[in-house]
Motif scaffolding. Structure first.
Motif, short mmCIF file in Angstrom:
data_model
loop_
_atom_site.label_atom_id
_atom_site.label_comp_id
_atom_site.label_asym_id
_atom_site.label_seq_id
_atom_site.Cartn_x
_atom_site.Cartn_y
_atom_site.Cartn_z
N GLY A 156 -7.81 -9.57 -0.97
CA GLY A 156 -9.10 -8.93 -1.17
C GLY A 156 -9.36 -7.73 -0.28
N THR B 131 -1.24 4.08 8.46
CA THR B 131 0.05 4.33 7.84
C THR B 131 0.05 5.71 7.18
OG1 THR B 131 -0.74 3.08 5.93
CG2 THR B 131 0.70 1.93 7.46
N ILE B 132 1.26 6.23 6.95
CA ILE B 132 1.45 7.57 6.39
C ILE B 132 1.90 7.41 4.94
CG2 ILE B 132 2.73 9.73 6.65
CD1 ILE B 132 3.52 8.64 9.50
N HIS B 133 1.35 8.24 4.06
CA HIS B 133 1.70 8.15 2.63
C HIS B 133 2.08 9.53 2.13
CE1 HIS B 133 0.04 3.99 2.35
NE2 HIS B 133 -0.51 4.41 3.47
N MET C 235 -0.88 11.80 3.37
CA MET C 235 -2.22 11.33 3.68
C MET C 235 -2.10 10.10 4.57
SD MET C 235 -3.49 8.39 1.97
CE MET C 235 -2.86 7.25 0.73
N VAL C 236 -3.17 9.88 5.30
CA VAL C 236 -3.21 8.76 6.23
C VAL C 236 -4.12 7.69 5.64
CG1 VAL C 236 -3.90 8.08 8.56
CG2 VAL C 236 -2.90 10.33 8.18
N ALA C 237 -3.77 6.44 5.88
CA ALA C 237 -4.62 5.34 5.42
C ALA C 237 -6.04 5.55 5.91
CB ALA C 237 -4.07 4.01 5.93
N GLY C 238 -7.01 5.41 5.02
CA GLY C 238 -8.39 5.68 5.37
C GLY C 238 -9.22 4.42 5.50
N ASP C 239 -10.46 4.50 5.06
CA ASP C 239 -11.39 3.38 5.20
C ASP C 239 -10.88 2.13 4.49
OD1 ASP C 239 -13.06 5.09 6.50
OD2 ASP C 239 -14.24 5.57 4.71
N ARG C 240 -11.27 1.01 5.02
CA ARG C 240 -10.94 -0.26 4.39
C ARG C 240 -12.17 -0.86 3.75
NH1 ARG C 240 -5.82 -2.15 6.96
NH2 ARG C 240 -4.96 -0.11 7.43
N PHE C 241 -11.96 -1.63 2.71
CA PHE C 241 -13.08 -2.35 2.11
C PHE C 241 -12.55 -3.66 1.55
CE2 PHE C 241 -11.35 0.27 -1.34
CZ PHE C 241 -11.36 -0.57 -2.43
N ARG C 242 -13.47 -4.57 1.28
CA ARG C 242 -13.09 -5.87 0.73
C ARG C 242 -13.78 -6.08 -0.60
NH1 ARG C 242 -10.36 -9.14 4.02
NH2 ARG C 242 -10.80 -10.89 2.66
N LEU C 243 -13.06 -6.61 -1.55
CA LEU C 243 -13.65 -6.99 -2.83
C LEU C 243 -13.01 -8.31 -3.20
CD1 LEU C 243 -13.63 -3.73 -4.99
CD2 LEU C 243 -15.63 -5.05 -4.32
N PHE D 207 -8.50 -3.82 0.84
CA PHE D 207 -7.97 -2.58 0.28
C PHE D 207 -8.22 -1.47 1.28
CE2 PHE D 207 -9.22 -5.35 -3.13
CZ PHE D 207 -8.22 -5.21 -4.08
N MET D 208 -7.44 -0.40 1.16
CA MET D 208 -7.78 0.79 1.93
C MET D 208 -7.80 1.98 0.98
SD MET D 208 -5.18 3.16 2.84
CE MET D 208 -3.41 3.29 2.52
N VAL D 209 -8.57 2.96 1.39
CA VAL D 209 -8.72 4.17 0.60
C VAL D 209 -7.92 5.28 1.25
CG1 VAL D 209 -10.41 5.85 -0.23
CG2 VAL D 209 -11.03 3.44 -0.07
N ASP E 156 -7.44 10.95 5.53
CA ASP E 156 -7.18 12.36 5.84
C ASP E 156 -5.82 12.82 5.34
OD1 ASP E 156 -9.58 12.36 7.11
OD2 ASP E 156 -8.72 12.01 9.10
N PRO F 202 0.79 -1.24 0.00
CA PRO F 202 0.00 0.00 0.00
C PRO F 202 0.82 1.28 0.00
CG PRO F 202 -0.20 -1.15 2.11
CD PRO F 202 0.48 -2.09 1.17
#
Lengths: 201, 201
Positions: free
Chosen positions: B185, A178-180, A188-196, B187-189, B192, A40
């Motif tokens: 599977g 995490t920091i990006h 930017m900071v790692a935000g919401d997570r989702f699964r696909l 992911f993170m978005v 902030d 990531p």
């Protein structure tokens, strides 16, 4: 030098002086899952040791190159103090910080190990690693002990290939922020997570 | 093949048939700032063209190698259909998607260009690039036109070095919600944003 007192304390020099903190707070992490930490694109802190000198470098030019054994390509400019330490020691630890210590992370990027003891200056705690002499940073939620596996791209791209030989993770950190790096002081900071459903590993 | 009809429509084949969408929606982006798009580690869509064939590949093993001209190291497995297309065409576009099209992005990762026209299947729109034959994906907020600059790491690591020769960005997208792969599977978005005074570029 501050390094000397740490050496005498044996905080990182000797496994026998490990106070159990790493083992209590952090668990061994399967090497086959390391790519999920690096892919990531987090800003990481690379620690090196050479004789009694420890250093920390802030870095975000890295990519996975192989799943197992985990190989990571890291661009470390020859203008960095860590470059020489790495070429000599051929070992490092890739420490993954979270937003809680963002100021320390950026501070490490704004200073040079040539004239600053960054552990001292930024109140970061070096802990003995299991397989390399470079220290783990306790305040980071994950730590990847690495050996230099290939230096063929160093001359042209300053890219070292590291093999991760031991990995640690703090199981208490469920969704590491995490920091990006976005450039010019923006992050930017790692935000919401989702699964696909993915066939990708 | 669906590719043929697109070719006849000239949607991507000829610059003269460009309907102005790219130029209206997207602006040229300075090459010296490209690193800020790649460094945070987004999942990207790599498009290639070979004859009348277009393809899309989902990728997140990449790193910046140089600021200017921007060089990007990308790991593209030889098991991917895009690998052969890239070796032949020596050009591609790195398209950066956002969470709005996450299902299409993962869909592209779960299928192969050997038997699927991914533009058709995932309703993505190919647009003519300025300097390469590979198409821009309109639905991505940024597009980096690339030429292969170095293939020395392809045999050992499947790593191509691309030089970005032209970049596009959608100025309407202020805080792109890029997608970052965590494995299996997940992911993170991008979350902030914050600023910290940094001497890093």
């Amino acid at each position: 030098m501050a390094h000397d007192s740490r050496q005498k304390d044996g905080v990182y020099k000797s496994q026998s002086n490990l106070k159990g903190d790493i083992k209590m707070a952090k668990k061994s992490f399967p090497l086959s899952r390391v790519y999920g930490l690096i892919e990531p694109g987090p800003v990481v802190l690379v620690t090196t040791a050479r004789g009694d000198r420890l250093n920390i470098m802030t870095m975000s030019w890295h990519t996975m190159l192989e799943f197992t054994p985990p190989l990571i390509g890291c661009v470390i400019s020859n203008r960095n103090y860590s470059f020489g330490m790495l070429k000599a020691a051929r070992e490092c630890v890739i420490n993954i910080p979270t937003a809680e210590i963002a100021e320390k992370v950026v501070g490490c990027g704004n200073t040079s190990g040539a004239n600053v003891d960054k552990f001292e200056k930024f109140s970061l705690t070096p802990r003995p690693a299991g397989k390399v002499k470079a220290p783990l940073i306790e305040e980071c939620y994950a730590n990847l002990e690495c050996r230099v596996a290939d230096t063929k791209m160093v001359n042209k791209y300053c890219m070292f290939v590291f093999e991760v030989i031991k990995a640690w993770i703090d199981p208490a950190v469920k969704n590491p922020r995490t920091i990006h790096h976005l450039g010019f002081g923006s992050f930017m900071v790692a935000g919401d997570r989702f699964r696909l459903k993915s066939k990708m590993m």
